[in-house]
Design a protein around this motif. Structure first.
Motif, PDB file in Angstrom:
ATOM      1  N   VAL A  54      45.809  30.226  38.845  1.00 26.52           N
ATOM      2  CA  VAL A  54      45.049  30.868  39.926  1.00 26.52           C
ATOM      3  C   VAL A  54      45.854  30.832  41.222  1.00 26.52           C
ATOM      4  O   VAL A  54      45.939  31.824  41.957  1.00 26.52           O
ATOM      5  CB  VAL A  54      43.680  30.189  40.107  1.00 26.52           C
ATOM      6  N   GLY A  55      46.483  29.680  41.492  1.00 29.88           N
ATOM      7  CA  GLY A  55      47.254  29.531  42.725  1.00 29.88           C
ATOM      8  C   GLY A  55      48.423  30.495  42.797  1.00 29.88           C
ATOM      9  O   GLY A  55      48.685  31.098  43.848  1.00 29.88           O
ATOM     10  N   GLU A  56      49.150  30.646  41.679  1.00 30.77           N
ATOM     11  CA  GLU A  56      50.293  31.559  41.667  1.00 30.77           C
ATOM     12  C   GLU A  56      49.852  32.998  41.928  1.00 30.77           C
ATOM     13  O   GLU A  56      50.434  33.701  42.768  1.00 30.77           O
ATOM     14  CB  GLU A  56      51.010  31.468  40.321  1.00 30.77           C
ATOM     15  N   SER A  57      48.830  33.442  41.185  1.00 32.89           N
ATOM     16  CA  SER A  57      48.381  34.830  41.336  1.00 32.89           C
ATOM     17  C   SER A  57      47.839  35.087  42.731  1.00 32.89           C
ATOM     18  O   SER A  57      48.111  36.116  43.351  1.00 32.89           O
ATOM     19  CB  SER A  57      47.322  35.152  40.272  1.00 32.89           C
ATOM     20  N   TRP A  58      47.054  34.134  43.223  1.00 31.40           N
ATOM     21  CA  TRP A  58      46.431  34.326  44.536  1.00 31.40           C
ATOM     22  C   TRP A  58      47.460  34.269  45.653  1.00 31.40           C
ATOM     23  O   TRP A  58      47.405  35.046  46.619  1.00 31.40           O
ATOM     24  CB  TRP A  58      45.337  33.290  44.761  1.00 31.40           C
ATOM     25  N   ALA A 180      37.761  28.107  38.278  1.00 30.21           N
ATOM     26  CA  ALA A 180      36.789  27.997  39.370  1.00 30.21           C
ATOM     27  C   ALA A 180      37.136  26.831  40.291  1.00 30.21           C
ATOM     28  O   ALA A 180      37.067  26.951  41.518  1.00 30.21           O
ATOM     29  CB  ALA A 180      35.384  27.832  38.800  1.00 30.21           C
ATOM     30  N   LEU A 181      37.533  25.692  39.697  1.00 25.98           N
ATOM     31  CA  LEU A 181      37.935  24.548  40.514  1.00 25.98           C
ATOM     32  C   LEU A 181      39.169  24.891  41.333  1.00 25.98           C
ATOM     33  O   LEU A 181      39.268  24.531  42.519  1.00 25.98           O
ATOM     34  CB  LEU A 181      38.207  23.345  39.602  1.00 25.98           C
ATOM     35  N   GLY A 182      40.111  25.607  40.701  1.00 26.07           N
ATOM     36  CA  GLY A 182      41.299  26.028  41.431  1.00 26.07           C
ATOM     37  C   GLY A 182      40.955  26.943  42.589  1.00 26.07           C
ATOM     38  O   GLY A 182      41.503  26.797  43.692  1.00 26.07           O
ATOM     39  N   GLY A 183      40.046  27.887  42.352  1.00 27.74           N
ATOM     40  CA  GLY A 183      39.635  28.775  43.427  1.00 27.74           C
ATOM     41  C   GLY A 183      38.995  28.024  44.576  1.00 27.74           C
ATOM     42  O   GLY A 183      39.235  28.332  45.760  1.00 27.74           O
ATOM     43  N   LEU A 184      38.172  27.015  44.250  1.00 32.02           N
ATOM     44  CA  LEU A 184      37.520  26.210  45.283  1.00 32.02           C
ATOM     45  C   LEU A 184      38.557  25.436  46.104  1.00 32.02           C
ATOM     46  O   LEU A 184      38.502  25.410  47.340  1.00 32.02           O
ATOM     47  CB  LEU A 184      36.537  25.249  44.624  1.00 32.02           C
ATOM     48  N   GLY A 187      40.629  27.827  48.228  1.00 34.39           N
ATOM     49  CA  GLY A 187      39.856  28.280  49.379  1.00 34.39           C
ATOM     50  C   GLY A 187      39.744  27.210  50.450  1.00 34.39           C
ATOM     51  O   GLY A 187      39.732  27.517  51.649  1.00 34.39           O
ATOM     52  N   ALA A 188      39.687  25.933  50.048  1.00 34.68           N
ATOM     53  CA  ALA A 188      39.540  24.846  51.007  1.00 34.68           C
ATOM     54  C   ALA A 188      40.864  24.423  51.631  1.00 34.68           C
ATOM     55  O   ALA A 188      40.923  24.081  52.815  1.00 34.68           O
ATOM     56  CB  ALA A 188      38.888  23.643  50.326  1.00 34.68           C
ATOM     57  N   SER A 189      41.949  24.423  50.825  1.00 31.98           N
ATOM     58  CA  SER A 189      43.218  23.876  51.312  1.00 31.98           C
ATOM     59  C   SER A 189      44.365  24.864  51.250  1.00 31.98           C
ATOM     60  O   SER A 189      45.227  24.877  52.124  1.00 31.98           O
ATOM     61  CB  SER A 189      43.587  22.621  50.501  1.00 31.98           C
ATOM     62  N   GLY A 190      44.441  25.655  50.189  1.00 32.60           N
ATOM     63  CA  GLY A 190      45.557  26.569  49.998  1.00 32.60           C
ATOM     64  C   GLY A 190      46.172  26.396  48.624  1.00 32.60           C
ATOM     65  O   GLY A 190      45.928  25.382  47.946  1.00 32.60           O
ATOM     66  N   PRO A 191      46.976  27.342  48.175  1.00 30.67           N
ATOM     67  CA  PRO A 191      47.584  27.245  46.834  1.00 30.67           C
ATOM     68  C   PRO A 191      48.430  25.995  46.627  1.00 30.67           C
ATOM     69  O   PRO A 191      48.559  25.508  45.506  1.00 30.67           O
ATOM     70  CB  PRO A 191      48.441  28.515  46.744  1.00 30.67           C
ATOM     71  N   TYR A 279      37.566  34.868  42.515  1.00 32.05           N
ATOM     72  CA  TYR A 279      38.536  35.145  41.450  1.00 32.05           C
ATOM     73  C   TYR A 279      38.558  34.022  40.421  1.00 32.05           C
ATOM     74  O   TYR A 279      38.542  34.252  39.207  1.00 32.05           O
ATOM     75  CB  TYR A 279      39.918  35.341  42.071  1.00 32.05           C
ATOM     76  N   GLY A 280      38.593  32.780  40.901  1.00 30.51           N
ATOM     77  CA  GLY A 280      38.576  31.642  39.987  1.00 30.51           C
ATOM     78  C   GLY A 280      37.307  31.597  39.157  1.00 30.51           C
ATOM     79  O   GLY A 280      37.330  31.230  37.979  1.00 30.51           O
ATOM     80  N   SER A 281      36.191  31.987  39.762  1.00 36.00           N
ATOM     81  CA  SER A 281      34.919  32.001  39.025  1.00 36.00           C
ATOM     82  C   SER A 281      34.944  33.039  37.907  1.00 36.00           C
ATOM     83  O   SER A 281      34.413  32.810  36.814  1.00 36.00           O
ATOM     84  CB  SER A 281      33.765  32.286  39.980  1.00 36.00           C
TER      85      SER A 281
END
Length: 547
Positions: A54-58, A180-184, A187-191, A279-281
């Motif tokens: 998720v982090g890479e794509s986002w 979903a955890l990755g997206g959260l 969103g809170a800290s960054g990739p 997206y993570g969800s």
């Protein structure tokens, strides 16, 4: 640990009344301490991997608006499997698997940490992100065949089907939680936070693997060299129609299915206006569907054949791909993606179970490496293809074309029927007697020629020749570089089977590779032999002339 694309499950149940017993016994491998520890550690690592994904794509969607570069993230991560699958599989069958896993897990830990460091410092660029994704994929490519091959070493043979099923459950638990955890977290800290957490997640696997002390693989023969092992693996597949079927069906599916994975981040951000959590969800919905699918599969296989499961699941995944193209409601799309998760595991588990159950242990890592080569190669090439298509015709149109391609691929490959629903006896039969040797040939001397002399009643000649057709396939699959059946012009009852191996040690390896299933084929061919005693076997080895 890298994102897995194969999900082995329990074999098809013959009676639905047995389901409750199977569900109870499915947990029995967790009684084995090393399997339980590795299963728990692998779930944590898979969660880290999905967070990384998720982090890479986002992060790429933040660095560029190009759908090609976003889609190339999937390509960069999967391309190493295309380049390294064969040597990785050969290594996994030849070297210490435990040591190889320790090295590769540490490699991926360092790479994920470097990605986190660059991201938190604001020094990440699209080219660096693609390069580091590729480097991380190298570790995955070298590790995947080992993961496929070690499960039989962790549990008793009676627990193997349940262990494969639990591996699938663990993978899909992580698929449901990780995105979903990755997206959260993103969103809170960054990739960067997802990258660092993924790096930390490798430590649990390293600790468990370090403490594992597998039984040494026993063979009186010297280990194969890497090039020879690669040749043996490709030769095995070339003479195994059932495995070729798995590869054809896998390629036809994954090239078109890759469009959903490649274009989902672009569609989530640009088409639906979602953030990283949304997206993570959506990815988590696919994972949740896969968990549900793993639970439903034993019941489904009690009613449908493996080929019908693949057909229904492929159509369902095509419908999910169309939904991603045109549905703009988050709730409706989440349900459609959950259905896609059920379909995804339905196809992949069927393909994986088929490949695993028709492959003996001596070549399993190499065979699974080629399977992963086809699968990840399809993901890498397909992701790039659909990224370029989206740039030309739009994301929705590209997804529609991919869905149509899934149906066309299913129809075009329908005549290739998957096998593997029956239990095959692939343990070495070890029934060949040791060759009578009065000289002392060196292992690498060769070529070596084996003659098997039969006496056949002319009335049974046609049936004998039919039986020898299968014998030819087995001999060549297990190491022969040439095979011939000769008939004596002076004695029409006399047939001589000859097969050539590259060296003396390659012939000795044939002794260790013959399975109980092969023995049945051999006994059928020998049943036409009418002379007293078994067919006479002669071993010859090339003699070196003086210079």
């Amino acid at each position: 640990m890298t994102k897995p694309s194969t999900n082995p499950t329990s074999a098809r149940q013959s009676q639905s009344a047995d389901d409750s017993h199977k569900l109870t016994s499915a947990w029995s491998p967790l009684r084995v301490q090393i399997f339980r520890a590795l299963w728990i550690a692998s779930i944590a690592s898979y969660i880290g991997t999905w967070m990384q994904d998720v982090g890479e794509s986002w992060l790429m969607t933040s660095l560029t608006t190009s759908p090609v570069l976003v889609a190339l993230i999937e390509t960069a991560g999967n391309l190493p499997v295309v380049l390294l699958a064969l040597p990785a599989g050969a290594l996994a069958d030849v070297v210490d698997r435990r040591r190889l896993l320790l090295i590769m897990q540490s490699w991926m830990c360092v790479t994920a940490g470097a990605m986190g460091l660059l991201a938190v410092m604001g020094q990440m660029t699209p080219s660096r992100l693609l390069l580091l994704s590729f480097v991380l994929g190298v570790g995955a490519a070298m590790s995947n065949p080992v993961w496929q091959a070690i499960t039989p070493e962790l549990v008793p043979a009676s627990d193997l089907p349940a262990a494969l099923a639990l591996s699938s459950v663990g993978i899909n638990i992580a698929r449901a939680i990780g995105p979903a955890l990755g997206g959260l977290i993103i969103g809170a800290s960054g990739p960067w936070a997802a990258f660092f957490l993924n790096a930390a997640s490798f430590s649990g696997v390293v600790i468990v693997i370090y403490r594992w002390r597998p039984a040494p693989r026993k063979s009186a023969l010297p280990p194969e060299d890497i090039v020879g092992a690669m040749r043996a693996g490709t030769r095995y597949i070339r003479h195994s129609p059932a495995l070729q079927t798995v590869l054809i069906r896998s390629g036809a599916f994954v090239v078109f299915a890759s469009a959903l994975w490649a274009l989902l981040p672009q569609q989530a951000r640009r088409g639906l206006g979602l953030g990283s959590l949304g997206y993570g969800s959506l990815l988590g919905c696919i994972g949740l569907g896969a968990v549900i699918g793993a639970w439903l599969l034993p019941r489904t296989r009690a009613r449908l054949s493996m080929n019908n499961v693949v057909a229904v699941a492929t159509v369902a995944f095509a419908l999910t791909t169309i939904s991603l193209a045109y549905v703009r409601s988050f709730g409706v799309l989440a349900i459609a993606l959950a259905l896609g998760g059920v379909a995804w595991i339905g196809v992949l588990s069927s393909l994986n179970v088929s490949a695993q159950t028709i492959t003996p242990s001596w070549v399993r890592a190499r065979v699974m490496a080629v399977y992963l080569l086809v699968f990840f190669g399809g993901l890498a090439g397909g992701s790039a293809l659909w990224g370029f298509a989206a740039a030309r015709v739009g994301v929705s149109a590209a997804l529609l074309f991919a869905a149509v391609g899934l149906i066309i691929g299913l129809v075009a490959t329908w005549r290739y029927r998957l096998v593997g629903e029956e239990n095959l006896s692939l343990t070495p039969s070890m029934h060949w007697p040791e060759p009578i040797v009065l000289i002392d040939p060196q292992p690498d001397e060769g070529p070596a020629i084996t003659y098997v002399e039969y006496k056949i009643d002319p009335k049974s000649a046609d049936e004998f020749l039919q039986a020898m057709t299968e014998m030819r396939r087995i001999r060549r699959r297990d190491g022969a570089i040439r095979w011939t059946l000769l008939r004596d012009t002076a004695d029409p009852r006399r047939y001589i089977e000859t097969f050539v191996t590259q060296s003396w040690v390659e012939h000795l390896r044939q002794h260790e590779r013959v399975t109980a299933e092969d023995r049945e084929v051999e006994e059928r061919a020998q049943s036409f032999h009418v002379a007293a005693g078994p067919p006479r076997v002669t071993h010859l080895i090339a003699e070196q002339l003086p210079k």
